[in-house]
Write a protein that holds these residues in place. Structure first.
Motif, mmCIF file in Angstrom:
data_model
loop_
_atom_site.group_PDB
_atom_site.id
_atom_site.type_symbol
_atom_site.label_atom_id
_atom_site.label_comp_id
_atom_site.label_asym_id
_atom_site.label_seq_id
_atom_site.Cartn_x
_atom_site.Cartn_y
_atom_site.Cartn_z
ATOM 1 N N GLY A 1 -28.686 -24.229 20.046
ATOM 2 C CA GLY A 1 -27.906 -25.206 20.805
ATOM 3 C C GLY A 1 -27.189 -24.613 22.010
ATOM 4 N N ALA A 2 -26.974 -23.308 22.006
ATOM 5 C CA ALA A 2 -26.230 -22.673 23.101
ATOM 6 C C ALA A 2 -27.130 -22.215 24.237
ATOM 7 N N ILE A 3 -28.429 -22.393 24.085
ATOM 8 C CA ILE A 3 -29.322 -21.803 25.088
ATOM 9 C C ILE A 3 -30.506 -22.719 25.447
ATOM 10 N N THR B 1 -21.628 -25.258 31.633
ATOM 11 C CA THR B 1 -20.242 -25.295 31.150
ATOM 12 C C THR B 1 -20.231 -25.435 29.638
ATOM 13 N N SER B 2 -19.408 -24.625 28.981
ATOM 14 C CA SER B 2 -19.149 -24.786 27.550
ATOM 15 C C SER B 2 -17.726 -25.297 27.423
ATOM 16 N N GLY B 3 -17.534 -26.362 26.657
ATOM 17 C CA GLY B 3 -16.190 -26.918 26.559
ATOM 18 C C GLY B 3 -15.817 -27.289 25.137
ATOM 19 N N ALA C 1 -27.194 -18.897 32.544
ATOM 20 C CA ALA C 1 -25.922 -19.625 32.671
ATOM 21 C C ALA C 1 -25.499 -20.188 31.316
ATOM 22 N N ASP C 2 -26.452 -20.791 30.600
ATOM 23 C CA ASP C 2 -26.143 -21.425 29.314
ATOM 24 C C ASP C 2 -25.756 -20.375 28.264
ATOM 25 N N GLY C 3 -26.562 -19.319 28.166
ATOM 26 C CA GLY C 3 -26.266 -18.262 27.193
ATOM 27 C C GLY C 3 -24.915 -17.633 27.469
ATOM 28 N N LEU C 4 -24.646 -17.362 28.745
ATOM 29 C CA LEU C 4 -23.381 -16.699 29.095
ATOM 30 C C LEU C 4 -22.175 -17.613 28.912
ATOM 31 N N SER C 5 -22.325 -18.910 29.204
ATOM 32 C CA SER C 5 -21.136 -19.780 29.106
ATOM 33 C C SER C 5 -20.647 -19.801 27.660
ATOM 34 N N THR C 6 -21.566 -19.835 26.709
ATOM 35 C CA THR C 6 -21.159 -19.825 25.299
ATOM 36 C C THR C 6 -20.576 -18.461 24.926
ATOM 37 N N THR C 7 -21.260 -17.397 25.358
ATOM 38 C CA THR C 7 -20.789 -16.036 25.040
ATOM 39 C C THR C 7 -19.374 -15.818 25.568
#
Ligand code: AMP
Ligand code: MG
Length: 348
Positions: free
Chosen positions: A171-173, A242-244, A285-291
């Motif tokens: 889900g994070a990537i 963006t992870s929120g 971007a997606d992997g890093l925003s969660t990390t």
């Protein structure tokens, strides 16, 4: 009920990501629909080619949903998880590619990003868990965190072995990867002006107005239902995610628990409201925003040094005193919106 609420939150998040353009944009068209459990959209100054872009995007999202969905028993992910504890499971090349990137983020962040977070998600009531959510007891948390021990999973080439009970969750990537897949297809089909959005994962080419130099997108105010704190320019080819903590959550008692977990403890991350990343690809971007949501600004900025051309912005969960903590490159791009009621600090 929980799902409907989630969808509403995502609809708001996504439309704000696009509406935060500040300047008038009379010639931009947008098509929006629901895909991969979120709001998908394509936007362009060339409206004639938008329906075709939507159709191509939807075909890709449909394929990826059947690979990565954590909500059905028929996805490749569900089939791989069902074989945990058995002999090695062969993977499709696309699944193996996403898995190897997910484990790379996991190793680089020493488990802050962890694609084995599936068992933890379930005990907190996410991903279609049937029981009413409640705070798991200590033993349940310990057992779920043990099932996220990534040293007990082995991915090699096109097969994987998971210890019994382990559950992969991409889900994070997966959405960032999906946006890249659509971007690559549209570029190779001759599109020169397009913004692709999948639940706040954006990638674009061309510019939203002549001589603008890209697409101006908004940073959502995590503390308001509708609101944009600032905008920034997304340059051609770049991606942002963006992870929120406001995007997906469960409410237990009066406390809201975010869908982003610290897999090392088995508990939802607290103290962070949102993290936005700019990167060369949607997957990064997606992997890093969660990390970076899990790591926070200090450890996160250190990790970011090994990701060229990536910038990040953290918004701590302090609604009474809104603060934007940005890498120097991100801070330079920010244009505050309206009456500024927050401070911007640069993270070294
Ligand atoms: P995102 O919105 O990209 O930050 O992804 C959040 C989603 O990733 C969650 O809904 C989970 O499916 C999954 N997830 C939660 N915590 C983690 C974590 N620490 N590492 C990797 N994936 C996670
Ligand atoms: Mg992510």
């Amino acid at each position: 009920m929980k799902n409907r609420f989630t969808l509403t939150a995502l609809l708001i998040a996504s439309s704000l990501a696009l509406a935060g353009c500040g300047a008038k944009q009379p010639d931009i068209d947008r098509i929006q629909w629901i895909s991969m459990g979120t709001v998908a959209a394509v936007q362009s100054t060339d409206s004639a080619r938008l329906p075709e872009a939507r159709d191509r995007a939807q075909k890709i999202y449909g394929r990826l949903e059947s690979r990565f969905s954590a909500w059905t028993d028929s996805s490749e992910l569900a089939r791989v998880n069902a074989r945990a504890g058995e002999a090695r499971t062969p993977l499709s090349p696309e699944f193996a590619f996403v898995a190897s990137n997910a484990f790379a983020f996991c190793r680089a962040s020493d488990g802050a990003f962890n694609p084995l977070v599936g068992s933890i998600m379930k005990v907190w009531g996410f991903n279609g868990a049937k029981a009413t959510p409640k705070v798991p007891d200590g033993d349940t948390l310990k057992a779920a965190a043990a099932l996220a021990d990534w040293t007990q999973a082995s991915l090699s080439g096109d097969s994987i072995h998971l210890a019994k009970g382990m559950k992969l969750d991409f889900g994070a990537i997966a959405k960032g990867y999906a946006v890249d897949a659509v971007y690559d297809e549209l570029i190779s089909s001759g599109y020169t002006n397009i913004l692709i959005d999948l639940g706040g994962n954006l990638r674009a080419t061309g510019e939203s107005a002549p001589r603008r130099g890209g697409w101006r997108v908004g940073v959502r105010d995590p503390f308001k239902k509708y609101g944009v704190l600032a905008t920034f320019l997304l340059r051609p080819g770049e991606a942002t995610a963006t992870s929120g903590n406001y995007e997906r959550f469960v409410t237990i008692g009066n406390v809201r628990y975010s869908h982003i977990m610290d897999a090392r403890t088995g508990t939802p991350v607290r103290g962070m409201a949102g993290v936005t990343v700019i990167a060369p690809t949607g997957l990064t971007a997606d992997g890093l925003s969660t990390t970076l949501f899990v790591l926070g600004p200090k450890a996160g900025a250190k990790l970011l040094a090994s990701y060229p051309k990536c910038e990040a912005l953290w918004i701590p969960d302090t609604p009474g005193k809104v603060t934007l903590l940005a890498t120097a490159g991100f801070a330079k791009r920010l244009t505050p919106m309206g009456k500024v009621g927050y401070t911007i600090s640069v993270v070294e």
